[in-house]
Design an enzyme around this catalytic site. Structure first.
Site, PDB file in Angstrom:
ATOM      1  N   ALA A  32       0.865  -1.193   0.000  1.00 39.10           N
ATOM      2  CA  ALA A  32       0.000   0.000   0.000  1.00 39.10           C
ATOM      3  C   ALA A  32       0.902   1.245   0.000  1.00 39.10           C
ATOM      4  O   ALA A  32       0.801   2.115   0.866  1.00 39.10           O
ATOM      5  CB  ALA A  32      -0.954  -0.004   1.192  1.00 39.10           C
ATOM      6  N   LEU A  33       1.766   1.275  -0.982  1.00 37.48           N
ATOM      7  CA  LEU A  33       2.870   2.245  -0.978  1.00 37.48           C
ATOM      8  C   LEU A  33       2.383   3.669  -1.218  1.00 37.48           C
ATOM      9  O   LEU A  33       1.460   3.901  -1.990  1.00 37.48           O
ATOM     10  CB  LEU A  33       3.900   1.868  -2.047  1.00 37.48           C
ATOM     11  CG  LEU A  33       4.497   0.467  -1.900  1.00 37.48           C
ATOM     12  CD1 LEU A  33       5.490   0.203  -3.020  1.00 37.48           C
ATOM     13  CD2 LEU A  33       5.161   0.279  -0.538  1.00 37.48           C
ATOM     14  N   HIS A  34       3.022   4.610  -0.534  1.00 31.75           N
ATOM     15  CA  HIS A  34       2.722   6.029  -0.700  1.00 31.75           C
ATOM     16  C   HIS A  34       4.036   6.781  -0.835  1.00 31.75           C
ATOM     17  O   HIS A  34       5.131   6.188  -0.820  1.00 31.75           O
ATOM     18  CB  HIS A  34       1.856   6.544   0.458  1.00 31.75           C
ATOM     19  CG  HIS A  34       2.399   6.196   1.810  1.00 31.75           C
ATOM     20  ND1 HIS A  34       3.576   6.735   2.301  1.00 31.75           N
ATOM     21  CD2 HIS A  34       1.950   5.339   2.767  1.00 31.75           C
ATOM     22  CE1 HIS A  34       3.812   6.250   3.486  1.00 31.75           C
ATOM     23  NE2 HIS A  34       2.856   5.377   3.803  1.00 31.75           N
ATOM     24  N   GLU A  35       3.929   8.099  -0.908  1.00 27.13           N
ATOM     25  CA  GLU A  35       5.112   8.942  -1.127  1.00 27.13           C
ATOM     26  C   GLU A  35       6.182   8.724  -0.046  1.00 27.13           C
ATOM     27  O   GLU A  35       7.369   8.855  -0.322  1.00 27.13           O
ATOM     28  CB  GLU A  35       4.633  10.394  -1.131  1.00 27.13           C
ATOM     29  CG  GLU A  35       5.263  11.363  -2.092  1.00 27.13           C
ATOM     30  CD  GLU A  35       6.092  10.823  -3.247  1.00 27.13           C
ATOM     31  OE1 GLU A  35       7.308  11.067  -3.230  1.00 27.13           O
ATOM     32  OE2 GLU A  35       5.562  10.175  -4.155  1.00 27.13           O
ATOM     33  N   HIS A  37       7.022   5.857   1.423  1.00 27.30           N
ATOM     34  CA  HIS A  37       7.842   4.704   0.994  1.00 27.30           C
ATOM     35  C   HIS A  37       8.727   5.091  -0.185  1.00 27.30           C
ATOM     36  O   HIS A  37       9.906   4.719  -0.242  1.00 27.30           O
ATOM     37  CB  HIS A  37       6.950   3.546   0.544  1.00 27.30           C
ATOM     38  CG  HIS A  37       6.038   3.005   1.606  1.00 27.30           C
ATOM     39  ND1 HIS A  37       4.669   3.169   1.577  1.00 27.30           N
ATOM     40  CD2 HIS A  37       6.303   2.286   2.725  1.00 27.30           C
ATOM     41  CE1 HIS A  37       4.132   2.572   2.615  1.00 27.30           C
ATOM     42  NE2 HIS A  37       5.096   2.036   3.339  1.00 27.30           N
ATOM     43  N   GLY A 147      11.310   4.997   7.922  1.00 28.64           N
ATOM     44  CA  GLY A 147      10.794   6.357   8.079  1.00 28.64           C
ATOM     45  C   GLY A 147      10.765   6.772   9.541  1.00 28.64           C
ATOM     46  O   GLY A 147      10.514   5.947  10.426  1.00 28.64           O
ATOM     47  N   SER A 185       0.642   7.592   5.792  1.00 27.33           N
ATOM     48  CA  SER A 185       0.577   6.255   6.365  1.00 27.33           C
ATOM     49  C   SER A 185      -0.410   5.452   5.524  1.00 27.33           C
ATOM     50  O   SER A 185      -1.422   6.005   5.058  1.00 27.33           O
ATOM     51  CB  SER A 185       0.057   6.346   7.814  1.00 27.33           C
ATOM     52  OG  SER A 185      -0.428   5.087   8.235  1.00 27.33           O
TER      53      SER A 185
END
Ligand code: PAF
Length: 291
Positions: A32-35, A37, A147, A185
């Protein structure tokens, strides 16, 4: 981007790169990757010859009443994002290859794991350190990237790597935030529109507390009281699990802020549990305000 699903093949591939003198950067994720990651992937790309990203939703770090089944899954979207970020290898093992029957070994970093999130999520960090130790043994990175949003996780992993002589560098990267300051998140996707707006109170609380400390309030009770008041003013904050000021090395609460300090918060907004933190550098010549 190469996709590897078998731990043995991942291990052999890494050994091959290391034998050719190539450094390996590793970004472990649960997908569930976001900025946030992707910023770790970019940092790894800049510092290493090969970047490996893992996607593995680790059942061991979820409690029996937690969101393992609901945890967001978007493998196709993740692969598009990772190709866009130019990751070299995606390691996506099956749970049965990571935890075969008769799996009996756990890695535990005592003390640090029992504080803050560890109070609310008993066993969580043992699940994290066990999977991260396994992934590090398989991927054999030169550097691993985490992070700062998960500050406690990052310092626990640093301690494990040091205590067990694992011989890699743990790099902790800045928290990436939405336009209103909410820390990115994967769990933000649980929030409905109203909750999403309300969640910005967390970062506001951290920033206002930083200002308060800079103005000379450096006493624990006043700071904790201020943080709890700010958070409880938002009606959609349904639970404050912790909100206080800590020693970033030991995670003990600080009585007086006369050294680097960690402001850390865990709340529920609606049903969603969110965490965030900020590090404050020492402010010299401050005395507790009296009277
Ligand atoms: O931060 C996470 O996403 C997870 O805790 C990690 C480090 C990938 C271990 O499962």
């Amino acid at each position: 981007m190469e996709l590897i699903r078998i731990p043995r093949i991942m291990k052999d591939t890494s050994i091959g790169h290391l034998l050719h003198g190539r450094s390996i950067g590793f970004v472990p994720t649960m997908g569930a990757l976001h900025e946030g990651h992707l910023s770790l992937v970019r940092r790894s790309k800049g510092e290493n010859d090969i970047t490996v990203v893992s996607i593995f939703i680790n059942p061991l770090q979820f409690g029996p009443k937690e969101d393992f089944n609901e945890y967001p899954r978007d493998t196709e979207g993740d692969m598009v994002k990772l190709k866009g970020a130019d990751a070299d290898i995606l390691f996506m093992p099956d749970v049965s290859l990571i935890y075969p029957d008769k799996f009996l070994t756990y890695v535990e970093v005592q003390n640090l794991s029992e504080k803050l999130c560890g109070v609310i999520r008993p066993g969580h960090f043992s699940g994290v350190t066990t999977i991260v130790a396994k992934l590090l043994n398989i991927v054999k990175p030169t550097r691993a990237y985490f992070g700062q949003k998960d500050f406690q996780q990052a310092i626990i992993i640093k301690k494990m790597v040091k205590d067990l002589d694992m011989g890699l560098e743990v790099v902790v990267c800045p928290t990436i935030r939405e336009h209103d300051g909410l820390a990115m998140s994967s769990r933000n996707s649980y929030l409905n529109g109203e909750e999403r707006k309300a969640a910005s109170v967390i970062n506001r609380c951290l920033n206002q507390t930083t200002e308060l400390i800079k103005s000379g309030i450096i006493n624990h009770d006043q700071i904790k009281g201020f943080m709890e008041k700010k958070l409880s003013e938002e009606p959609l904050v349904t639970e404050i699990q912790y909100a206080s000021v800590y020693d970033p090395d030991t995670l003990e609460e600080l009585e007086i802020i006369d050294k680097e300090a960690l402001l850390a918060v865990a709340v529920r907004v609606g049903k969603t549990r969110l965490i965030d933190n900020i590090l404050i550098t020492p402010v010299r010549h401050l005395r507790p305000l009296t009277g």
